[in-house]
Design a protein around this motif. Structure first.
Motif, PDB file in Angstrom:
ATOM      1  N   ASN A  72      15.383 -74.958-117.039  1.00 31.35           N
ATOM      2  CA  ASN A  72      16.678 -75.058-117.912  1.00 31.35           C
ATOM      3  C   ASN A  72      17.105 -73.720-118.016  1.00 31.35           C
ATOM      4  O   ASN A  72      16.683 -72.908-118.636  1.00 31.35           O
ATOM      5  CB  ASN A  72      16.695 -75.968-118.919  1.00 31.35           C
ATOM      6  CG  ASN A  72      16.744 -77.287-118.693  1.00 31.35           C
ATOM      7  OD1 ASN A  72      17.685 -77.679-117.712  1.00 31.35           O
ATOM      8  ND2 ASN A  72      16.295 -78.047-119.405  1.00 31.35           N
ATOM      9  N   GLY A  73      18.240 -73.322-117.492  1.00 32.95           N
ATOM     10  CA  GLY A  73      18.905 -72.015-117.808  1.00 32.95           C
ATOM     11  C   GLY A  73      18.419 -70.773-117.117  1.00 32.95           C
ATOM     12  O   GLY A  73      18.678 -69.896-117.627  1.00 32.95           O
ATOM     13  N   ALA A  74      17.629 -70.979-116.243  1.00 33.25           N
ATOM     14  CA  ALA A  74      16.676 -69.842-115.434  1.00 33.25           C
ATOM     15  C   ALA A  74      17.969 -69.224-114.479  1.00 33.25           C
ATOM     16  O   ALA A  74      17.676 -67.949-114.285  1.00 33.25           O
ATOM     17  CB  ALA A  74      15.718 -70.390-114.605  1.00 33.25           C
ATOM     18  N   GLY A  75      19.269 -69.957-114.425  1.00 38.42           N
ATOM     19  CA  GLY A  75      20.202 -68.981-113.546  1.00 38.42           C
ATOM     20  C   GLY A  75      20.296 -69.562-112.092  1.00 38.42           C
ATOM     21  O   GLY A  75      20.890 -69.223-111.365  1.00 38.42           O
ATOM     22  N   LYS A  76      19.795 -70.888-112.002  1.00 37.79           N
ATOM     23  CA  LYS A  76      19.654 -71.506-110.642  1.00 37.79           C
ATOM     24  C   LYS A  76      21.247 -71.789-110.110  1.00 37.79           C
ATOM     25  O   LYS A  76      21.927 -71.488-108.932  1.00 37.79           O
ATOM     26  CB  LYS A  76      18.895 -72.861-110.512  1.00 37.79           C
ATOM     27  CG  LYS A  76      17.552 -72.666-110.810  1.00 37.79           C
ATOM     28  CD  LYS A  76      16.801 -73.955-110.809  1.00 37.79           C
ATOM     29  CE  LYS A  76      17.154 -75.019-111.659  1.00 37.79           C
ATOM     30  NZ  LYS A  76      17.029 -74.846-113.103  1.00 37.79           N
ATOM     31  N   SER A  77      21.827 -72.404-110.997  1.00 38.00           N
ATOM     32  CA  SER A  77      23.422 -72.767-110.690  1.00 38.00           C
ATOM     33  C   SER A  77      24.134 -71.552-110.634  1.00 38.00           C
ATOM     34  O   SER A  77      25.121 -71.606-109.958  1.00 38.00           O
ATOM     35  CB  SER A  77      24.129 -73.860-111.902  1.00 38.00           C
ATOM     36  OG  SER A  77      23.483 -74.858-111.978  1.00 38.00           O
ATOM     37  N   THR A  78      23.981 -70.652-111.474  1.00 37.28           N
ATOM     38  CA  THR A  78      24.686 -69.497-111.702  1.00 37.28           C
ATOM     39  C   THR A  78      24.502 -68.671-110.195  1.00 37.28           C
ATOM     40  O   THR A  78      25.445 -68.133-109.898  1.00 37.28           O
ATOM     41  CB  THR A  78      24.135 -68.461-112.843  1.00 37.28           C
ATOM     42  OG1 THR A  78      24.183 -69.051-113.790  1.00 37.28           O
ATOM     43  CG2 THR A  78      24.756 -66.970-112.767  1.00 37.28           C
ATOM     44  N   GLU A  85      20.733 -79.321-107.231  1.00 34.01           N
ATOM     45  CA  GLU A  85      19.792 -80.430-107.895  1.00 34.01           C
ATOM     46  C   GLU A  85      20.286 -81.760-107.443  1.00 34.01           C
ATOM     47  O   GLU A  85      20.806 -82.566-108.429  1.00 34.01           O
ATOM     48  CB  GLU A  85      19.932 -80.199-109.573  1.00 34.01           C
ATOM     49  CG  GLU A  85      19.660 -78.924-109.955  1.00 34.01           C
ATOM     50  CD  GLU A  85      18.841 -79.033-111.388  1.00 34.01           C
ATOM     51  OE1 GLU A  85      18.073 -80.297-111.555  1.00 34.01           O
ATOM     52  OE2 GLU A  85      18.750 -78.061-112.010  1.00 34.01           O
ATOM     53  N   GLU A 107      26.182 -79.353-109.103  1.00 41.50           N
ATOM     54  CA  GLU A 107      25.383 -80.255-109.733  1.00 41.50           C
ATOM     55  C   GLU A 107      26.235 -81.409-109.948  1.00 41.50           C
ATOM     56  O   GLU A 107      27.398 -81.267-110.248  1.00 41.50           O
ATOM     57  CB  GLU A 107      25.335 -79.312-111.085  1.00 41.50           C
ATOM     58  CG  GLU A 107      23.847 -79.599-111.797  1.00 41.50           C
ATOM     59  CD  GLU A 107      23.643 -78.310-113.101  1.00 41.50           C
ATOM     60  OE1 GLU A 107      23.169 -77.427-112.543  1.00 41.50           O
ATOM     61  OE2 GLU A 107      24.108 -78.715-113.807  1.00 41.50           O
ATOM     62  N   GLN A 156      15.082 -78.705-109.947  1.00 46.28           N
ATOM     63  CA  GLN A 156      14.050 -78.403-111.124  1.00 46.28           C
ATOM     64  C   GLN A 156      12.782 -78.978-110.853  1.00 46.28           C
ATOM     65  O   GLN A 156      11.835 -78.798-111.482  1.00 46.28           O
ATOM     66  CB  GLN A 156      14.938 -78.972-112.673  1.00 46.28           C
ATOM     67  CG  GLN A 156      14.887 -78.035-113.785  1.00 46.28           C
ATOM     68  CD  GLN A 156      15.294 -78.738-114.755  1.00 46.28           C
ATOM     69  OE1 GLN A 156      14.732 -79.390-115.510  1.00 46.28           O
ATOM     70  NE2 GLN A 156      16.730 -78.503-114.797  1.00 46.28           N
ATOM     71  N   TYR A 186      27.737 -62.795-118.015  1.00 49.47           N
ATOM     72  CA  TYR A 186      28.750 -63.448-119.145  1.00 49.47           C
ATOM     73  C   TYR A 186      28.668 -62.548-120.283  1.00 49.47           C
ATOM     74  O   TYR A 186      27.646 -62.401-120.949  1.00 49.47           O
ATOM     75  CB  TYR A 186      28.296 -64.848-119.492  1.00 49.47           C
ATOM     76  CG  TYR A 186      28.045 -65.745-118.209  1.00 49.47           C
ATOM     77  CD1 TYR A 186      29.277 -66.374-117.961  1.00 49.47           C
ATOM     78  CD2 TYR A 186      26.948 -66.125-117.516  1.00 49.47           C
ATOM     79  CE1 TYR A 186      29.439 -67.229-117.065  1.00 49.47           C
ATOM     80  CE2 TYR A 186      27.169 -66.894-116.285  1.00 49.47           C
ATOM     81  CZ  TYR A 186      28.377 -67.727-116.265  1.00 49.47           C
ATOM     82  OH  TYR A 186      28.316 -68.472-115.325  1.00 49.47           O
TER      83      TYR A 186
HETATM   84  N1  ATP Z   1      30.291 -70.456-118.409  1.00 52.11           N
HETATM   85  C1  ATP Z   1      29.198 -69.795-119.003  1.00 52.11           C
HETATM   86  N2  ATP Z   1      29.351 -68.864-120.063  1.00 52.11           N
HETATM   87  C2  ATP Z   1      28.444 -68.263-120.510  1.00 52.11           C
HETATM   88  N3  ATP Z   1      26.911 -68.215-120.174  1.00 52.11           N
HETATM   89  C3  ATP Z   1      26.547 -69.256-119.321  1.00 52.11           C
HETATM   90  C4  ATP Z   1      27.648 -69.863-118.563  1.00 52.11           C
HETATM   91  N4  ATP Z   1      27.388 -70.609-117.595  1.00 52.11           N
HETATM   92  C5  ATP Z   1      25.879 -70.321-117.569  1.00 52.11           C
HETATM   93  N5  ATP Z   1      25.676 -69.348-118.613  1.00 52.11           N
HETATM   94  C6  ATP Z   1      24.426 -68.907-118.928  1.00 52.11           C
HETATM   95  O1  ATP Z   1      23.907 -68.224-117.573  1.00 52.11           O
HETATM   96  C7  ATP Z   1      22.306 -68.895-117.760  1.00 52.11           C
HETATM   97  C8  ATP Z   1      21.909 -69.366-116.548  1.00 52.11           C
HETATM   98  O2  ATP Z   1      22.740 -70.930-116.574  1.00 52.11           O
HETATM   99  P1  ATP Z   1      22.578 -71.885-115.379  1.00 52.11           P
HETATM  100  O3  ATP Z   1      23.185 -72.701-115.603  1.00 52.11           O
HETATM  101  O4  ATP Z   1      22.486 -71.044-113.980  1.00 52.11           O
HETATM  102  O5  ATP Z   1      21.063 -72.025-115.352  1.00 52.11           O
HETATM  103  P2  ATP Z   1      20.030 -73.380-114.421  1.00 52.11           P
HETATM  104  O6  ATP Z   1      19.027 -72.678-114.094  1.00 52.11           O
HETATM  105  O7  ATP Z   1      21.120 -73.921-113.500  1.00 52.11           O
HETATM  106  O8  ATP Z   1      19.791 -74.374-115.577  1.00 52.11           O
HETATM  107  P3  ATP Z   1      19.862 -76.255-115.326  1.00 52.11           P
HETATM  108  O9  ATP Z   1      18.724 -76.498-114.814  1.00 52.11           O
HETATM  109  O10 ATP Z   1      19.972 -76.538-116.869  1.00 52.11           O
HETATM  110  O11 ATP Z   1      21.040 -76.647-114.567  1.00 52.11           O
HETATM  111  C9  ATP Z   1      22.100 -69.504-119.183  1.00 52.11           C
HETATM  112  O12 ATP Z   1      21.597 -68.766-120.112  1.00 52.11           O
HETATM  113  C10 ATP Z   1      23.470 -69.924-119.318  1.00 52.11           C
HETATM  114  O13 ATP Z   1      23.584 -69.926-120.743  1.00 52.11           O
END
Ligand code: ATP
Ligand code: MG
Length: 242
Positions: A39-45, A165, A89, A197, A14
């Motif tokens: 949270n924010g580890a990148g799982k959804s990404t 999740e 999610e 999570q 990003y």
């Molecule tokens: N649309 C976006 N724009 C900028 N940064 C993003 C965007 N979506 C995710 N990120 C960043 O990418 C990283 C991973 O986020 P992600 O949502 O994949 O985490 P996660 O493991 O799914 O967390 P959660 O358990 O909260 O769902 C985070 O640092 C987040 O800030």
């Protein structure tokens, strides 16, 4: 056995921030792989990048293969048509439609030879949905809505199912129920990448566990071996603190 889904050098950024950097991740046929992390580890990404979808406009690079075929250049709908299905999610259901219409709206593409769950199988798996057939999805409990989202995905006859999740917001007893159902599906030969999570609940059902931290794989291995891994124990503690 060659993987049903395989990613190589998958990177998502990003702006200038690298949110995901995965050299290699594979899902074998009939396997349940858990992806855990804070949270924010990148799982959804990760699961969103596998499907080619994202909330923003990240730059995504790397190779993604489904049944050996490169799909990384395809738009999300084309990946879905080939048998990759994501339950995002919060689940993906039409709030204003009834349970019945939600299920009817999910159909495997014509001409596909994949095995989709038929209605009887869906109701056997989720008897609760049959009782709620004429209710709008907006009237369902969180657990029922999650079941509906999974049921819709099964109607598409996925080759590989990505679940982001599914247990979030559910009461502990329901968490175990939903994850047990996922395990049952895998035992019937479905291949599933399960983002959770809830490490404690996930480790009870998965074959392999992948621990993500800041977009990278910190540890991975068979669930039995990961159970006592200090990094996983630390993830438990993170969960307790969250
Ligand atoms: N649309 C976006 N724009 C900028 N940064 C993003 C965007 N979506 C995710 N990120 C960043 O990418 C990283 C991973 O986020 P992600 O949502 O994949 O985490 P996660 O493991 O799914 O967390 P959660 O358990 O909260 O769902 C985070 O640092 C987040 O800030
Ligand atoms: Mg997430």
């Amino acid at each position: 056995m060659s993987p049903v889904l395989e990613a190589r050098n998958l990177r998502v950024a990003y702006g200038g921030n690298l949110a995901l950097d995965i050299p290699h991740l594979a899902l074998k046929p009939g396997e349940l792989v858990g992806v855990v992390g804070a949270n924010g580890a990148g799982k959804s990404t990760l699961v969103n990048a596998l499907l080619g979808w994202s909330r923003g406009t990240p730059s995504v690079s790397g190779s993604i293969r489904l049944d050996g075929e490169e799909i990384g250049h395809l738009p999300p709908h084309a990946r879905v048509a080939r048998g990759l299905t994501l339950v995002p999610e919060g689940g993906a259901v039409f709030m204003r439609l009834t349970v019945e219409d939600n299920l009817a709206a999910a159909q495997a593409p014509r001409g596909s030879n994949r095995r989709a769950h038929d209605e009887a199988e869906i109701y056997a798996l989720f008897p609760r949905l049959k009782e709620r057939l004429h209710h709008h999805a907006s009237m369902l409990s969180g657990g029922e809505r999650q079941m509906l989202a999974i049921a819709r995905a099964l109607r598409l006859g996925p080759r590989a199912l990505l679940l982001d999740e599914p247990s979030i917001g559910l009461a502990p007893r329901l968490v175990a129920d939903v994850l047990r159902t996922v395990r049952d599906l895998v035992d019937e030969k479905l291949s599933v990448l399960l983002v959770e999570q809830n490490v404690r609940a996930a480790i009870e059902v998965v074959d392999r566990l992948v621990l993500l931290e800041r977009g990278r794989i910190l540890a991975s291995g068979p669930a039995a071996a990961m159970r006592d891994d200090p990094r996983i124990l630390a993830a438990y503690l993170g969960e307790a603190a969250a």
